[in-house]
Scaffold this motif. Structure first.
Motif, PDB file in Angstrom:
ATOM      1  N   LEU A  99       0.875  -1.170   0.000  1.00  0.00           N
ATOM      2  CA  LEU A  99       0.000   0.000   0.000  1.00  0.00           C
ATOM      3  C   LEU A  99       0.909   1.216   0.000  1.00  0.00           C
ATOM      4  O   LEU A  99       1.539   1.540   1.004  1.00  0.00           O
ATOM      5  N   ALA A 100       1.029   1.865  -1.145  1.00  0.00           N
ATOM      6  CA  ALA A 100       1.934   3.003  -1.292  1.00  0.00           C
ATOM      7  C   ALA A 100       1.189   4.167  -1.931  1.00  0.00           C
ATOM      8  O   ALA A 100       0.196   3.981  -2.633  1.00  0.00           O
ATOM      9  N   GLU A 101       1.700   5.353  -1.719  1.00  0.00           N
ATOM     10  CA  GLU A 101       1.075   6.565  -2.260  1.00  0.00           C
ATOM     11  C   GLU A 101       1.353   6.769  -3.752  1.00  0.00           C
ATOM     12  O   GLU A 101       0.630   7.491  -4.422  1.00  0.00           O
ATOM     13  N   SER A 102       2.425   6.142  -4.270  1.00  0.00           N
ATOM     14  CA  SER A 102       2.792   6.346  -5.669  1.00  0.00           C
ATOM     15  C   SER A 102       3.494   5.111  -6.211  1.00  0.00           C
ATOM     16  O   SER A 102       3.960   4.254  -5.449  1.00  0.00           O
ATOM     17  N   LEU A 103       3.593   5.057  -7.552  1.00  0.00           N
ATOM     18  CA  LEU A 103       4.355   3.966  -8.179  1.00  0.00           C
ATOM     19  C   LEU A 103       5.810   4.005  -7.750  1.00  0.00           C
ATOM     20  O   LEU A 103       6.408   2.965  -7.455  1.00  0.00           O
ATOM     21  N   ALA A 104       6.387   5.181  -7.710  1.00  0.00           N
ATOM     22  CA  ALA A 104       7.799   5.307  -7.326  1.00  0.00           C
ATOM     23  C   ALA A 104       8.030   4.784  -5.921  1.00  0.00           C
ATOM     24  O   ALA A 104       9.020   4.076  -5.659  1.00  0.00           O
ATOM     25  N   GLU A 105       7.129   5.101  -5.004  1.00  0.00           N
ATOM     26  CA  GLU A 105       7.271   4.608  -3.631  1.00  0.00           C
ATOM     27  C   GLU A 105       7.128   3.090  -3.579  1.00  0.00           C
ATOM     28  O   GLU A 105       7.904   2.406  -2.907  1.00  0.00           O
ATOM     29  N   ALA A 106       6.160   2.542  -4.308  1.00  0.00           N
ATOM     30  CA  ALA A 106       5.959   1.092  -4.339  1.00  0.00           C
ATOM     31  C   ALA A 106       7.183   0.381  -4.912  1.00  0.00           C
ATOM     32  O   ALA A 106       7.647  -0.625  -4.372  1.00  0.00           O
ATOM     33  N   GLU A 107       7.709   0.905  -6.012  1.00  0.00           N
ATOM     34  CA  GLU A 107       8.902   0.297  -6.615  1.00  0.00           C
ATOM     35  C   GLU A 107      10.101   0.387  -5.688  1.00  0.00           C
ATOM     36  O   GLU A 107      10.871  -0.572  -5.564  1.00  0.00           O
ATOM     37  N   GLY A 108      10.276   1.521  -5.044  1.00  0.00           N
ATOM     38  CA  GLY A 108      11.399   1.674  -4.112  1.00  0.00           C
ATOM     39  C   GLY A 108      11.312   0.716  -2.947  1.00  0.00           C
ATOM     40  O   GLY A 108      12.306   0.090  -2.566  1.00  0.00           O
ATOM     41  N   ARG A 109      10.128   0.576  -2.365  1.00  0.00           N
ATOM     42  CA  ARG A 109       9.944  -0.363  -1.260  1.00  0.00           C
ATOM     43  C   ARG A 109      10.249  -1.788  -1.698  1.00  0.00           C
ATOM     44  O   ARG A 109      10.956  -2.531  -1.011  1.00  0.00           O
ATOM     45  N   ALA A 110       9.691  -2.183  -2.841  1.00  0.00           N
ATOM     46  CA  ALA A 110       9.904  -3.545  -3.332  1.00  0.00           C
ATOM     47  C   ALA A 110      11.381  -3.795  -3.612  1.00  0.00           C
ATOM     48  O   ALA A 110      11.924  -4.836  -3.248  1.00  0.00           O
ATOM     49  N   ALA A 111      12.038  -2.839  -4.247  1.00  0.00           N
ATOM     50  CA  ALA A 111      13.464  -2.999  -4.558  1.00  0.00           C
ATOM     51  C   ALA A 111      14.285  -3.168  -3.291  1.00  0.00           C
ATOM     52  O   ALA A 111      15.148  -4.047  -3.215  1.00  0.00           O
ATOM     53  N   ARG A 112      14.027  -2.335  -2.291  1.00  0.00           N
ATOM     54  CA  ARG A 112      14.805  -2.427  -1.045  1.00  0.00           C
ATOM     55  C   ARG A 112      14.613  -3.767  -0.351  1.00  0.00           C
ATOM     56  O   ARG A 112      15.575  -4.393   0.102  1.00  0.00           O
ATOM     57  N   VAL A 113      13.366  -4.245  -0.283  1.00  0.00           N
ATOM     58  CA  VAL A 113      13.097  -5.518   0.387  1.00  0.00           C
ATOM     59  C   VAL A 113      13.755  -6.682  -0.352  1.00  0.00           C
ATOM     60  O   VAL A 113      14.416  -7.530   0.245  1.00  0.00           O
TER      61      VAL A 113
END
Length: 67
Positions: free
Chosen positions: A21-35
């Motif tokens: 659950l993210a506010e933007s595509l960029a935030e979702a991609e960043g979270r997924a990449a880090r994990v």
């Protein structure tokens, strides 16, 4: 992160799906990449794996106020 799923392919590649659950595509991609990068770097069983791409898709749902 809400959940993660792993889908192995016959070729030996693995697709990892992350529901976030993210506010933007960029935030979702960043979270997924880090994990995923953290998991690949920290888990000995993933030695030799590399993260090739990270992408996200917005999925409409009740959390956006759509009925």
């Amino acid at each position: 992160m809400e959940h993660v799923s792993v889908h192995p392919a016959a070729s030996g590649e693995v697709t990892v799906g992350v529901f976030s659950l993210a506010e933007s595509l960029a935030e979702a991609e960043g979270r997924a990449a880090r994990v995923v990068l953290r998991a690949v770097e920290a888990e000995p069983g993933l030695a030799g794996f590399a993260v090739l791409t990270v992408g996200a898709a917005l999925v409409p749902g009740p959390w956006w106020g759509f009925e």
